[in-house]
Structures are given as C-alpha cells and as structure tokens.
Design an enzyme around this catalytic site. Sequence first.
Site, PDB file in Angstrom:
ATOM      1  N   TYR A   1       0.834  -1.210   0.000  1.00  0.00           N
ATOM      2  CA  TYR A   1       0.000   0.000   0.000  1.00  0.00           C
ATOM      3  C   TYR A   1       0.874   1.267   0.000  1.00  0.00           C
ATOM      4  CZ  TYR A   1      -3.665   3.257   1.604  1.00  0.00           C
ATOM      5  OH  TYR A   1      -4.550   4.305   1.729  1.00  0.00           O
TER       6      TYR A   1
ATOM      7  N   LYS B   1       1.131   4.172  -2.821  1.00  0.00           N
ATOM      8  CA  LYS B   1       0.784   5.571  -2.534  1.00  0.00           C
ATOM      9  C   LYS B   1       1.977   6.509  -2.723  1.00  0.00           C
ATOM     10  CE  LYS B   1      -3.584   4.996  -1.610  1.00  0.00           C
ATOM     11  NZ  LYS B   1      -4.605   5.580  -2.490  1.00  0.00           N
TER      12      LYS B   1
END
Length: 244
Positions: free
Chosen positions: A155, A159
């Site tokens: 993740y 990002k």
Amino acid sequence: MDIKGKNAIVTGASRGIGRAVAVRLASMGANVAVIYSGNESAAAETVEECLKHGISAKAYRCDVSSAEETKNTVQEIRKDFGSVEILVNNAGITKDGLIAFMKEEDFDRVIDVNLKGAFNMIRNTAALMLRSKCGRIVNISSVSGIMGNAGQANYAASKAGVIGLTKSVARELAAKGITCNAVAPGFIETDMTRDIPQENNPLLSSIPLGHMGKTEDVAEAVTFLISSDYITGEVLRVDGGIAM
Ligand code: NAD
C-alpha cells in the site's frame, strides 16, 4: 477554476472519501461521473445525493486497474457529458501483511488498483482535458506513502508511487493549463479504517489533533486544489498533523 458547469470523474465514489468528494463537487455545481467497482446500489445512492444539487450525475461500473475498462468507460462518459475537466483518482484498496509473508498477488493487486488505476484514468482523460484547454487532476495518496507503514509495504509503495506520478504529470501538463496534485489523508473514518481499534491505540494517540478525520475534511482539500489555478505538483496532507 470555477467548478460550476464542469464535468468531473470521481473513481471509487460509491462510498467513503470518494462519495464525499462527488457530493461536494456536485454541491459546487459540477456534473459528476461516479465510478464504482462492485456495489451498484451504493453508487446509485451517491448519484442520488449528487442529483439533489441540480446537476447531472451518472454511475459507471469500471475496474480502474483494467486498461480496457477504463478506456471504454471514459469514452462512454465523454459521450454522455461531452467533455471532462476534472478527474479525482480516489479508488483504492489495502491488502496488509508483514513483508515476509505478503503474497505476490496481494502486492500486485494493490499496485494495480492504487497506482496503475490512477495511471489508466489519467492516460484516458488527458486528451479530453487538452481538448478542453483546462484540467484538474487530484490523486488520493496517503500518509503511508510519505512515512511508510509497517505491514503496508504494498500500500505504501503504491501511494508513494502516486506521488511520483502526480509530480511527473504536473510537470508534463503544466504548459497546457492542466494541474495535477495529490491529497494524502491520515486516518479518516471510512469502511477502510473501520477495523482499527479505537481504545488505547498508539497510532491514533499519535495524531497531534487527537482524533480521526472525516471524509468531508478530505473532500474540502480536494475541491480546494481543483479550485486553485496556481497550485500544481503539491501533496496536501489531511492528517491531523501525523506526518509533519
Ligand atoms: P473505501 O474502502 O471506503 O472506498 C474505496 C472505494 O474504491 C470504494 O468505492 C471501492 O468500490 C473503490 N474501488 C476499490 N477497488 C476498485 C477498483 N478496482 N476499481 C474501481 N473502484 C474501486 O476507502 P476510503 O477510506 O474511502 O478510501 C478512499 C481513498 O483514500 C483510497 O485511495 C484510500 O487508499 C485513500 N486513503 C484512505 C484513508 C483512510 O483513512 N480512510 C487514509 C489514507 C488514504
């Protein structure tokens, strides 16, 4: 830029932050294409909320990780709305796990939705924005992409990638009057953070402002960046101070 009368696409707008962004854009007079992945009735609720503001809104089912689906969906939106001036890449997922145990497919899927999904949508809408001679792109990143986060290698990488994508697109399209910015939320009350324990959680107690944020806090930052004519390549944290 005056948002009134512009056509906006918001991905992952069936709930959470995406829904708040869609409704806020509608309240400011934008027409909204609501992209969702699976929950048709939730997407219909977002459309319903948007329509209350007297604008046009329609839901489109599309997996943003698919090059083909995003291409077809953007073409459909263009047919329905005529042009696209605003894109908010909000769709995102988590598949957390410690690095030693993280499955390859969980790494790939998070990158495919969170990073490649934003790339797919920008690639397909950039030509339309160039034609409109105006464009505003806002990508939803995360403080995990700025600080890293144990258990979120996939993740956080996606990002952080969104931030690199944002700055590159900002540089590439600036001369054409198109801005591209990112918003990096901290802990926001949505389904994604529903399972975070609230009591004695050191993560939550490390938020300087002392509480989680609301979807509207993020929507406010997104529409601020869309309204601005002179901010591009920026990463605006909406995190109660956690990543300062
Ligand atoms: P959420 O899980 O409530 O909503 C995510 C949305 O993305 C849903 O509408 C879902 O249908 C959609 N989506 C998922 N996969 C998709 C796909 N393949 N194609 C199209 N749509 C897809 O999450 P949220 O909390 O509202 O998060 C929205 C964004 O904000 C995400 O990018 C998330 O990473 C980011 N974010 C959230 C927080 C938080 O604390 N909630 C913090 C930082 C960043």
